[in-house]
Design a protein around this motif. Structure first.
Motif, short mmCIF file in Angstrom:
data_model
loop_
_atom_site.label_atom_id
_atom_site.label_comp_id
_atom_site.label_asym_id
_atom_site.label_seq_id
_atom_site.Cartn_x
_atom_site.Cartn_y
_atom_site.Cartn_z
N LEU A 147 0.81 -1.25 -0.11
CA LEU A 147 0.01 0.04 0.05
C LEU A 147 1.01 1.23 -0.02
CD1 LEU A 147 -2.54 -1.25 2.58
CD2 LEU A 147 -3.06 -1.01 -0.03
N ASP A 148 2.00 1.24 -0.59
CA ASP A 148 2.85 2.43 -0.96
C ASP A 148 3.21 2.37 -2.29
OD1 ASP A 148 4.94 4.19 0.79
OD2 ASP A 148 5.97 3.37 -0.88
N LEU A 149 3.42 3.56 -3.12
CA LEU A 149 3.57 3.58 -4.09
C LEU A 149 4.92 3.14 -4.52
CD1 LEU A 149 2.04 7.13 -5.10
CD2 LEU A 149 0.99 4.94 -5.61
N LEU A 150 5.87 3.58 -3.82
CA LEU A 150 7.26 3.21 -4.28
C LEU A 150 7.51 1.47 -3.92
CD1 LEU A 150 9.66 5.88 -3.49
CD2 LEU A 150 8.73 5.40 -5.19
N LEU A 151 7.03 0.94 -2.82
CA LEU A 151 6.81 -0.57 -2.84
C LEU A 151 6.01 -1.30 -3.89
CD1 LEU A 151 6.32 -1.16 0.91
CD2 LEU A 151 8.56 -1.54 -0.05
N PHE A 152 4.88 -0.59 -4.26
CA PHE A 152 4.25 -1.18 -5.47
C PHE A 152 5.23 -1.09 -6.59
CE2 PHE A 152 1.87 -0.47 -9.44
CZ PHE A 152 0.96 -1.67 -9.28
N PHE A 153 5.98 -0.02 -7.03
CA PHE A 153 6.82 -0.26 -8.17
C PHE A 153 7.95 -1.18 -8.08
CE2 PHE A 153 10.87 1.25 -10.18
CZ PHE A 153 10.33 1.31 -11.37
N LEU A 154 8.44 -1.31 -6.91
CA LEU A 154 9.37 -2.36 -6.40
C LEU A 154 9.07 -3.80 -6.65
CD1 LEU A 154 11.52 -1.25 -3.61
CD2 LEU A 154 12.19 -0.92 -5.92
N ALA A 155 7.69 -3.91 -6.35
CA ALA A 155 7.03 -5.30 -6.46
C ALA A 155 6.75 -5.56 -8.04
CB ALA A 155 5.90 -5.33 -5.83
#
Length: 527
Positions: A147-155
């Motif tokens: 639920l974090d935009l940068l974590l979403f990008f990494l995943a």
């Protein structure tokens, strides 16, 4: 449903995301002496089945513990600081939108691991194959839970390297070119997407997707929203894939091993459409409203384009590859998903989410079946399979023929099966789009989508007629008798058949989860 404490739910979700990475590292280690089985290769394949089975069991437990009375609320949440300078947090959680995708992902990876245990594609070390499969699972599961935009990008990016190697090292003909095309398209799209994510985070002061969705874009100017939708939308559209950014998909599917095609269609394409729903609709509603008519137009074109491409491949004498045909069918089916999203209505978005799940189940089954046909005939070329009298699966391998016919009629949207509801709801959403959108334009898209359903029925029925029918006693390149469905194939395919029937006969199973979450999402975080 069962009562599970919030702390246990939190642990289950964290375990589901961490277990594939731990399992991937363990797969590269030597097997303990007592667990080698028939050989080290046998041991590592069994390890893959075990790890994916444990993850699936944890996902089922998470589903049973999920509070189905409040599916719009994020549950099993973890929220801890990670990079303070950028205000990036390790924020995890699931709601009625992400839970079905998480569960389907865990199921498909388990079925692929089980299938590979008995039918490992030709290639390098089985250790590398299992490790890559588990890293791929970690990335896809994380995409639906962060639920974090940068974590979403990494995943989102985490899946690229494993899928590249699965295609390049375990694929068929032209695998190197297909793998390079896949990674170049998706990487270029991702670079643009990262710029859009940074634009949102730096302008709003947070990368937290829940806070941004609740704000509903009020902290972002209309120009910022338009730029963010354009940048992020390009990256998501490549992964979906949306016409005309789809050209990497047929090559990737044609070259990929069977399990690679199943996961590419069943899971990876859903990451793109999920991003549209989770990020763009609630965080940049103004920008989405500006681009929604164009998204609907591309979706409608994709529906008809995919169907016409399939009709051309199915035509006698065109030497159409059956895997390539199913890949082009995905362009059409994902067009319905994008059309539902473009309507910006609860009906359309619910239809998009339902079609996501239905496509994952049905197209995953189709790729399993085409892989089995290729194993038996040595080719997926439709003209070769049909020959002068047809492959005659009904006579030579009746259960395989029945499974193929079932998957085909499910894919064409037969009422009573899962493929029907998503497409119907997407068309209903286009009939009455959100306020501010051009109704004549969306009525046109609805009509084009309706034409697409007829074309879809046409090419799938042609495939069934050419492959399943014919005289089994006539002379052809194929032997008179073919191995029918093996026990491991039956175990891998039956859950997909059962869930396709269940979702078709009881759509409330999915819609009861997604609808409250969609209503809240479109209302800007307010139920």
């Amino acid at each position: 449903m069962i009562d599970i404490s919030p702390s246990v739910m939190q642990f289950l979700l964290a375990f589901i995301l961490a277990a594939p990475l731990i399992g991937a590292a363990a797969a590269l280690l030597p097997a303990p002496p007592g667990l080698k089985g028939k050989s080290p290769e046998h041991a590592v394949l069994r390890h893959g089945v075990t790890v994916t089975a444990v993850i699936l069991a944890a996902a089922i437990a998470l589903t049973l513990g999920f509070d189905h009375d409040t599916p719009a609320r994020f549950q099993a949440t973890t929220d801890i600081s990670w990079i303070q300078a950028l205000n990036v947090r390790i924020h995890l959680g699931i709601d009625g939108i992400s839970l079905p995708l998480l569960l389907m992902t865990a199921l498909l990876f388990f079925l692929c691991a089980l299938y590979s245990y008995y039918k490992l594609p030709q290639g390098p070390s089985p250790k590398a194959f299992v490790a890559l499969l588990l890293v791929l699972e970690a990335g896809t599961l994380a995409t639906f839970a962060v639920l974090d935009l940068l974590l979403f990008f990494l995943a989102f990016e985490m899946v690229l390297i494993p899928m590249y190697f699965l295609i390049a090292r375990w694929g068929g003909a032209q695998r190197q070119a297909a793998a390079w095309k896949f990674i170049l398209f998706t990487l270029l799209g991702s670079v643009v997407m990262l710029l859009g994510l940074l634009l949102i985070g730096l302008n709003s002061g947070t990368f937290d997707m829940v806070a941004l969705a609740s704000d509903n874009g009020r902290e972002l100017t209309h120009t910022t929203q338009i730029l963010a939708v354009l940048a992020i939308g390009i990256g998501l559209a490549v992964k979906t894939p949306m016409w005309p950014l789809h050209s990497w998909l047929p090559d990737a599917h044609t070259a990929a091993p069977t399990v690679g095609s199943v996961l590419l269609a069943g899971v990876l394409l859903k990451m793109g459409t999920y991003g549209f729903v989770r990020i763009l609709l609630p965080i940049t509603p103004g920008g989405m409203q500006t681009f929604a008519p164009y998204l609907g137009a591309f979706a409608a074109i994709g529906i008809v384009y995919g169907s016409l491409a399939c009709l051309a491949l199915a035509r006698k004498g065109n030497k159409g590859d059956l895997k390539r045909l199913i890949a082009y069918s995905s362009v059409g089916h994902m067009g319905f998903v994008l059309l539902g999203i473009a309507t910006m209505t609860p009906t359309g978005v619910n239809g998009a989410l339902f079609a996501n799940i239905a496509h994952g189940l049905i197209t995953g089954l189709l790729f399993f079946l085409v892989g089995a046909l290729k194993d038996r005939y040595g080719t997926a070329d439709l003209d070769t399979l049909a020959g002068a009298t047809g492959a005659a699966l009904y006579g030579r391998a009746p259960r395989l023929g029945a499974f193929l016919a079932f998957a085909a009629v499910a894919s064409l949207g037969l009422p009573g099966l899962a493929g029907f509801w998503g497409e119907m709801l997407a068309l209903f959403g286009a009939f009455d789009p959100a306020e501010g959108l051009s109704r004549p334009a969306f009525l046109t898209y609805m009509a084009i989508g309706g034409l697409g359903t007829l074309l879809t029925a046409g090419y799938l029925l042609i495939v069934v007629r050419r492959v399943c029918m014919g005289d089994p006693k006539a002379k052809s390149a194929a032997p008179a008798a073919l191995p029918d469905i093996q026990h491991y194939e039956f175990a891998a395919w039956t859950p997909l058949v059962a869930l396709t029937v269940l979702a078709g006969l009881w759509p409330a199973v999915l819609l009861g989860l997604t609808d409250p979450a969609v209503q809240k999402l479109l209302a800007g975080g307010n139920s």
